[in-house]
Structures are given as C-alpha cells and as structure tokens.
Design an enzyme around this catalytic site. Structure first.
Site, PDB file in Angstrom:
ATOM      1  N   ASP A  77       0.859  -1.199   0.000  1.00  0.00           N
ATOM      2  CA  ASP A  77       0.000   0.000   0.000  1.00  0.00           C
ATOM      3  C   ASP A  77       0.897   1.252   0.000  1.00  0.00           C
ATOM      4  O   ASP A  77       2.107   1.155   0.253  1.00  0.00           O
ATOM      5  CB  ASP A  77      -0.908  -0.061   1.244  1.00  0.00           C
ATOM      6  N   HIS A 203      -9.766   4.415  -2.590  1.00  0.00           N
ATOM      7  CA  HIS A 203      -9.158   4.439  -1.249  1.00  0.00           C
ATOM      8  C   HIS A 203     -10.170   4.983  -0.243  1.00  0.00           C
ATOM      9  O   HIS A 203     -11.124   5.652  -0.619  1.00  0.00           O
ATOM     10  CB  HIS A 203      -7.896   5.307  -1.268  1.00  0.00           C
ATOM     11  N   GLY A 204      -9.907   4.718   1.042  1.00  0.00           N
ATOM     12  CA  GLY A 204     -10.794   5.256   2.075  1.00  0.00           C
ATOM     13  C   GLY A 204     -12.164   4.609   2.056  1.00  0.00           C
ATOM     14  O   GLY A 204     -13.193   5.274   2.202  1.00  0.00           O
ATOM     15  N   GLY A 205     -12.214   3.287   1.901  1.00  0.00           N
ATOM     16  CA  GLY A 205     -13.496   2.578   1.784  1.00  0.00           C
ATOM     17  C   GLY A 205     -14.293   2.497   3.075  1.00  0.00           C
ATOM     18  O   GLY A 205     -15.521   2.487   3.047  1.00  0.00           O
ATOM     19  N   THR A 206     -13.601   2.490   4.215  1.00  0.00           N
ATOM     20  CA  THR A 206     -14.314   2.347   5.489  1.00  0.00           C
ATOM     21  C   THR A 206     -15.279   3.507   5.705  1.00  0.00           C
ATOM     22  O   THR A 206     -14.872   4.666   5.625  1.00  0.00           O
ATOM     23  CB  THR A 206     -13.317   2.283   6.668  1.00  0.00           C
ATOM     24  N   ASN A 225     -10.245  -0.396  -1.186  1.00  0.00           N
ATOM     25  CA  ASN A 225      -9.391  -0.584  -0.007  1.00  0.00           C
ATOM     26  C   ASN A 225     -10.170  -0.459   1.297  1.00  0.00           C
ATOM     27  O   ASN A 225     -10.903   0.523   1.495  1.00  0.00           O
ATOM     28  CB  ASN A 225      -8.305   0.496   0.020  1.00  0.00           C
ATOM     29  N   THR A 228      -9.274   0.906   7.827  1.00  0.00           N
ATOM     30  CA  THR A 228      -9.698   1.410   9.133  1.00  0.00           C
ATOM     31  C   THR A 228     -10.650   0.448   9.858  1.00  0.00           C
ATOM     32  O   THR A 228     -10.498   0.196  11.056  1.00  0.00           O
ATOM     33  CB  THR A 228     -10.354   2.802   8.974  1.00  0.00           C
TER      34      THR A 228
END
Ligand SMILES: [Zn+2]
Length: 279
Positions: A77, A203-206, A225, A228
C-alpha cells in the site's frame, strides 16, 4: 492483479483489498475469500513491514495463498520510498503502489515511471496515485485543505506517460473515519475511468454507504481498499471479549474470537462489492 482487475472491471464488481496487521488478520482475509470463492488482495502498509519485516510477511502469504483455490495478491500500500518498493519486489510481493502524489506532478510522473520499469519485467503490477487523498495513512496526515482532487486532463496525461496497471485518482474519499458525508466526484471518476481505460482503485473505503460503493463500482472502480474497519475490529474484538469474559486469561481464545470477528467483517465487504463466486 492485472488479470484479476480487468475481469472485475468488465464484470462490474470490485476486488476487496484489506490491510493486514499480523498473521491472524492475514488468515482471516484469505480464509474468508476461500469460503466465498472470491479473488482478494492482501495489502500491507509500510509501517506494518517495519514491525514484522519482509520475510515474515511473505512467509504468511505463501503459506496461506500458494495452495489456495482462490487468487490472492500481495500488494504494497501507499509507498513513496523506492528502496522499500525494491525490497518488496525482491522479497515476493506480487503488486506494489507508488504513491508520489505529495510531490509535484513531474516528480510523481518520473518516480512512477521508474517503478513501472522496475516491476513490469517481473510481472508485478503497479498502482499509482494522483491528487491527494485526505486523512491519515501510514502516519502521513493530509488535512482537508491540502487534500485535492485529481484533475481529469492531468490524469489522462499521467496514465498515458506512466502506464500503471491500476490508478488511484483522488475523487473525494478519505482515509480514516469520515466526519459527515463525503462528497464523491462521480463525474470526474467516470471521465477518468473511461478515458484512461485503467481499472480504478478506491481508497478510504471504510465508512462509505453501500450505494456509494455500488455507484463507484459501476463507474470503473475495480479495487476497493478497506483498512480502518479492520484496525478497529482488531482492537475492539479483544476489548469486547475481555468485557464479556473478565476472568479469561487464555490468549488463544482471544485470538480465535478476533479471527472470527475480522472474518465476518471481511465477508461482508466481499459480498457487498460483488466479488463472491468470482474466483
Ligand atoms: Zn489509501
């Protein structure tokens, strides 16, 4: 990863990429993917490599993935250090991300080209980033004012010049936990995806809503992705188990509980992204 993601893009689903923390989380990811017959990406942050070292991580990966009936990618990553990227390539990673997005455009371009040149002859795929994704990733914090979206024309030029296998343009998502609803630049995503014809990484899927994922997938996101959520579950599962069993001091039961909680979360994302049964 190239084959995995072109199939995903064509089939309008996304492959989930989960960041590992240790052997237990790696095992939860691979076993969840096997149960759901899904392709999956095991993703490693530079700081996780600093804790365990290259060899240990590759040995977990090989043990779990080599004889797995589903395709499993070992991906690095966000990394801007060519030395770390080289070590990953030499150690057995099958995919790497060069994230030189904090540098000026031309430097990003040159560094990305360099990594593609290193990786391509070895059949290792490369993810590249343009624009700056907000939030905290690997101790690098990008605040809201500094986060900026990827420009469409620059994205086309960047992909044309560097030819990455996977492209991560900043489109309004952020790392960490969202405060309020994120504004996703769907138009930009659609245009970049159509004009570059390269699978897009989200990115930042949570914390994104189910319909946001679905829309992003329909517009060209083939890799999503999740970090978190697993970090939180990694810690919360131990705390919850302790609260429920205050007199239990047998670590193996904590590890088992953590494994099952992580695996349940992972399965939920695989189903949501539509990759179940696609291996
Ligand atoms: Zn990221």
């Amino acid at each position: 990863m190239i084959d995995m993601l072109s199939k995903a893009k064509a089939g309008e689903y996304a492959v989930a990429a989960f960041n590992i923390l240790d052997y237990n989380s790696t095992r939860a990811i691979v076993n969840a993917a096997e149960e759901l017959k899904a392709p999956v990406i095991v993703q490693v942050s530079v700081k996780t490599i600093k804790v365990w070292g290259y060899k240990a991580i590759v040995s977990w990966y090989r043990e779990l993935a080599e004889e797995s009936p589903v395709p499993v990618v070992l991906h690095l990553d966000h990394c801007k250090d060519i030395g770390v990227i080289k070590s990953c390539i030499e150690s057995g990673w099958t995919s790497v991300m060069i994230d030189a997005s904090s540098f000026p455009f031309n430097e990003n371009l040159e560094l990305t080209k360099k990594v593609v040149k290193l990786a391509r002859p070895k059949n290792i795929s490369v993810e590249a980033e343009l624009g700056e994704i907000g939030g905290v990733e690997d101790d690098i914090s990008v605040n809201e004012e500094d986060a900026h979206l990827a420009d469409v024309d620059k994205s086309i030029l960047f992909c044309w010049e560097t030819k990455p296998d996977l492209f991560a343009p900043a489109i309004g998502t952020a790392h960490g936990v969202y405060k309020g609803e994120p504004k996703i630049a769907y138009d930009r995503l659609e245009e970049i995806s159509k004009r570059t014809e390269i699978p897009i990484a989200l990115h930042g899927g949570t914390g994104l809503a189910d319909d946001v994922f679905k829309k992003c997938i329909s517009l060209g996101c083939a890799k999503i992705n999740i970090s978190t959520q697993l970090k939180r579950q990694f810690i919360n599962s131990f705390v919850d188990y302790k609260n429920q069993n205050p007199d239990d001091f047998e670590p193996v039961r904590y590890i088992d509980y953590q494994y099952s909680q992580l695996k349940a979360d992972i399965e939920g994302f695989i189903r949501l992204f539509g990759s179940e049964g696609k291996a």
